[in-house]
Design a protein around this motif. Structure first.
Motif, PDB file in Angstrom:
ATOM      1  N   PRO A  62      34.534  25.750  59.267  1.00  0.00           N
ATOM      2  CA  PRO A  62      34.288  25.596  57.829  1.00  0.00           C
ATOM      3  C   PRO A  62      34.667  26.865  57.059  1.00  0.00           C
ATOM      4  N   ALA A  63      35.064  26.681  55.824  1.00  0.00           N
ATOM      5  CA  ALA A  63      35.431  27.817  54.977  1.00  0.00           C
ATOM      6  C   ALA A  63      34.179  28.326  54.272  1.00  0.00           C
ATOM      7  N   SER A  64      33.322  29.010  55.038  1.00  0.00           N
ATOM      8  CA  SER A  64      32.095  29.565  54.476  1.00  0.00           C
ATOM      9  C   SER A  64      31.708  30.800  55.277  1.00  0.00           C
ATOM     10  N   GLY A  65      30.871  31.640  54.701  1.00  0.00           N
ATOM     11  CA  GLY A  65      30.413  32.843  55.390  1.00  0.00           C
ATOM     12  C   GLY A  65      31.575  33.762  55.746  1.00  0.00           C
ATOM     13  N   TRP A  66      31.540  34.292  56.952  1.00  0.00           N
ATOM     14  CA  TRP A  66      32.603  35.202  57.403  1.00  0.00           C
ATOM     15  C   TRP A  66      33.934  34.484  57.531  1.00  0.00           C
ATOM     16  N   ASN A  67      33.900  33.190  57.827  1.00  0.00           N
ATOM     17  CA  ASN A  67      35.145  32.431  57.928  1.00  0.00           C
ATOM     18  C   ASN A  67      35.870  32.366  56.590  1.00  0.00           C
ATOM     19  N   LEU A  68      35.118  32.469  55.513  1.00  0.00           N
ATOM     20  CA  LEU A  68      35.733  32.429  54.187  1.00  0.00           C
ATOM     21  C   LEU A  68      36.722  33.582  54.019  1.00  0.00           C
ATOM     22  N   ILE A  69      36.401  34.724  54.601  1.00  0.00           N
ATOM     23  CA  ILE A  69      37.315  35.877  54.538  1.00  0.00           C
ATOM     24  C   ILE A  69      38.637  35.522  55.213  1.00  0.00           C
ATOM     25  N   VAL A  70      38.560  34.883  56.368  1.00  0.00           N
ATOM     26  CA  VAL A  70      39.774  34.501  57.091  1.00  0.00           C
ATOM     27  C   VAL A  70      40.559  33.462  56.297  1.00  0.00           C
ATOM     28  N   TRP A  71      39.859  32.484  55.722  1.00  0.00           N
ATOM     29  CA  TRP A  71      40.533  31.454  54.948  1.00  0.00           C
ATOM     30  C   TRP A  71      41.224  32.031  53.710  1.00  0.00           C
ATOM     31  N   LEU A  72      40.612  33.030  53.089  1.00  0.00           N
ATOM     32  CA  LEU A  72      41.156  33.578  51.842  1.00  0.00           C
ATOM     33  C   LEU A  72      42.114  34.745  52.051  1.00  0.00           C
ATOM     34  N   ALA A  73      42.110  35.353  53.233  1.00  0.00           N
ATOM     35  CA  ALA A  73      42.940  36.536  53.481  1.00  0.00           C
ATOM     36  C   ALA A  73      44.431  36.237  53.296  1.00  0.00           C
ATOM     37  N   GLY A  74      44.913  35.128  53.823  1.00  0.00           N
ATOM     38  CA  GLY A  74      46.335  34.788  53.712  1.00  0.00           C
ATOM     39  C   GLY A  74      46.792  34.642  52.265  1.00  0.00           C
ATOM     40  N   PRO A  75      46.139  33.768  51.491  1.00  0.00           N
ATOM     41  CA  PRO A  75      46.551  33.633  50.092  1.00  0.00           C
ATOM     42  C   PRO A  75      46.372  34.934  49.298  1.00  0.00           C
ATOM     43  N   ALA A  76      45.309  35.701  49.592  1.00  0.00           N
ATOM     44  CA  ALA A  76      45.097  36.960  48.865  1.00  0.00           C
ATOM     45  C   ALA A  76      46.217  37.956  49.158  1.00  0.00           C
ATOM     46  N   LEU A  77      46.622  38.060  50.415  1.00  0.00           N
ATOM     47  CA  LEU A  77      47.715  38.963  50.773  1.00  0.00           C
ATOM     48  C   LEU A  77      49.030  38.502  50.157  1.00  0.00           C
ATOM     49  N   LEU A  78      49.244  37.203  50.096  1.00  0.00           N
ATOM     50  CA  LEU A  78      50.454  36.674  49.468  1.00  0.00           C
ATOM     51  C   LEU A  78      50.492  37.045  47.984  1.00  0.00           C
ATOM     52  N   LEU A  79      49.376  36.853  47.286  1.00  0.00           N
ATOM     53  CA  LEU A  79      49.317  37.203  45.860  1.00  0.00           C
ATOM     54  C   LEU A  79      49.481  38.700  45.645  1.00  0.00           C
ATOM     55  N   ALA A  80      48.867  39.510  46.513  1.00  0.00           N
ATOM     56  CA  ALA A  80      49.004  40.963  46.390  1.00  0.00           C
ATOM     57  C   ALA A  80      50.460  41.379  46.599  1.00  0.00           C
ATOM     58  N   GLY A  81      51.115  40.797  47.581  1.00  0.00           N
ATOM     59  CA  GLY A  81      52.528  41.102  47.828  1.00  0.00           C
ATOM     60  C   GLY A  81      53.401  40.697  46.659  1.00  0.00           C
ATOM     61  N   LEU A  82      53.117  39.538  46.078  1.00  0.00           N
ATOM     62  CA  LEU A  82      53.860  39.087  44.902  1.00  0.00           C
ATOM     63  C   LEU A  82      53.658  40.048  43.741  1.00  0.00           C
ATOM     64  N   GLY A  83      52.423  40.519  43.561  1.00  0.00           N
ATOM     65  CA  GLY A  83      52.137  41.485  42.493  1.00  0.00           C
ATOM     66  C   GLY A  83      52.903  42.778  42.691  1.00  0.00           C
ATOM     67  N   VAL A  84      52.995  43.264  43.924  1.00  0.00           N
ATOM     68  CA  VAL A  84      53.747  44.489  44.218  1.00  0.00           C
ATOM     69  C   VAL A  84      55.227  44.293  43.903  1.00  0.00           C
ATOM     70  N   VAL A  85      55.779  43.152  44.287  1.00  0.00           N
ATOM     71  CA  VAL A  85      57.198  42.879  44.021  1.00  0.00           C
ATOM     72  C   VAL A  85      57.458  42.815  42.521  1.00  0.00           C
ATOM     73  N   ILE A  86      56.582  42.136  41.779  1.00  0.00           N
ATOM     74  CA  ILE A  86      56.764  42.025  40.320  1.00  0.00           C
ATOM     75  C   ILE A  86      56.645  43.399  39.660  1.00  0.00           C
ATOM     76  N   ALA A  87      55.652  44.189  40.064  1.00  0.00           N
ATOM     77  CA  ALA A  87      55.482  45.526  39.488  1.00  0.00           C
ATOM     78  C   ALA A  87      56.683  46.409  39.790  1.00  0.00           C
ATOM     79  N   ALA A  88      57.198  46.349  41.009  1.00  0.00           N
ATOM     80  CA  ALA A  88      58.363  47.160  41.373  1.00  0.00           C
ATOM     81  C   ALA A  88      59.580  46.743  40.564  1.00  0.00           C
ATOM     82  N   GLN A  89      59.753  45.441  40.360  1.00  0.00           N
ATOM     83  CA  GLN A  89      60.899  44.956  39.581  1.00  0.00           C
ATOM     84  C   GLN A  89      60.788  45.395  38.122  1.00  0.00           C
TER      85      GLN A  89
END
Length: 153
Positions: A98-125
């Motif tokens: 289930p996506a709750s508790g500590w598992n929520l971190i694992v579920w959200l880590a992928g999308p959060a890292l993707l958004l952070a990477g996109l933000g870095v690319v946009i800022a650099a551009q």
């Protein structure tokens, strides 16, 4: 001849998961057996870790399949079987925890890292575009701009 050997090996490798369930483990009632097989696919083999107990040949998975069938034969609901395994082994025993508790971190880590990477690319551009500055107009473009603005050159 060599290809035939590889083909036979591939067929056996693909058939191994089908051999995981021993016919002696099966319940006589087809409805109960169908429920047990469904649960077998939901529960992870804690020894193999990447396989469900349905496809694992590990001793632990065999014991888990037996336990699932014993609980179902004793009248336990699917949720009661899941809860018993969760009590003993935690969320890890579920193939889809289930996506709750500590598992929520694992579920959200992928999308959060993707958004952070996109933000870095946009800022650099943006930084690269700002450092470059506006491009100079060639003489034809400059004349046309002055004409549009009504300025005499």
């Amino acid at each position: 001849m060599r290809r035939a050997g590889w083909l036979i090996a591939a067929v056996f490798a693909l058939a191994l998961p089908a051999l995981a369930l021993d016919p002696s483990e099966m319940l006589d009632d087809p409805v109960l057996e169908a429920r047990a097989r469904g649960l077998d696919h939901e529960l992870r083999c804690v020894k193999c870790q990447a396989e469900s107990i349905a496809s694992s040949n590990a001793d632990w998975a065999r014991d888990a399949r037996r336990e699932v069938r014993e609980m179902i034969a004793a009248g336990a609901t699917d949720q009661e079987v899941r809860d018993a395994f969760l009590r003993n082994y935690g969320d890890f025993v579920l193939m889809n925890p289930p996506a709750s508790g500590w598992n929520l971190i694992v579920w959200l880590a992928g999308p959060a890292l993707l958004l952070a990477g996109l933000g870095v690319v946009i800022a650099a551009q943006r930084q690269r575009n700002a450092a470059r500055g506006p491009e100079a107009l060639d003489p034809e473009e400059e004349a046309r701009l002055k004409e549009l603005l009504g300025e005499d050159g």
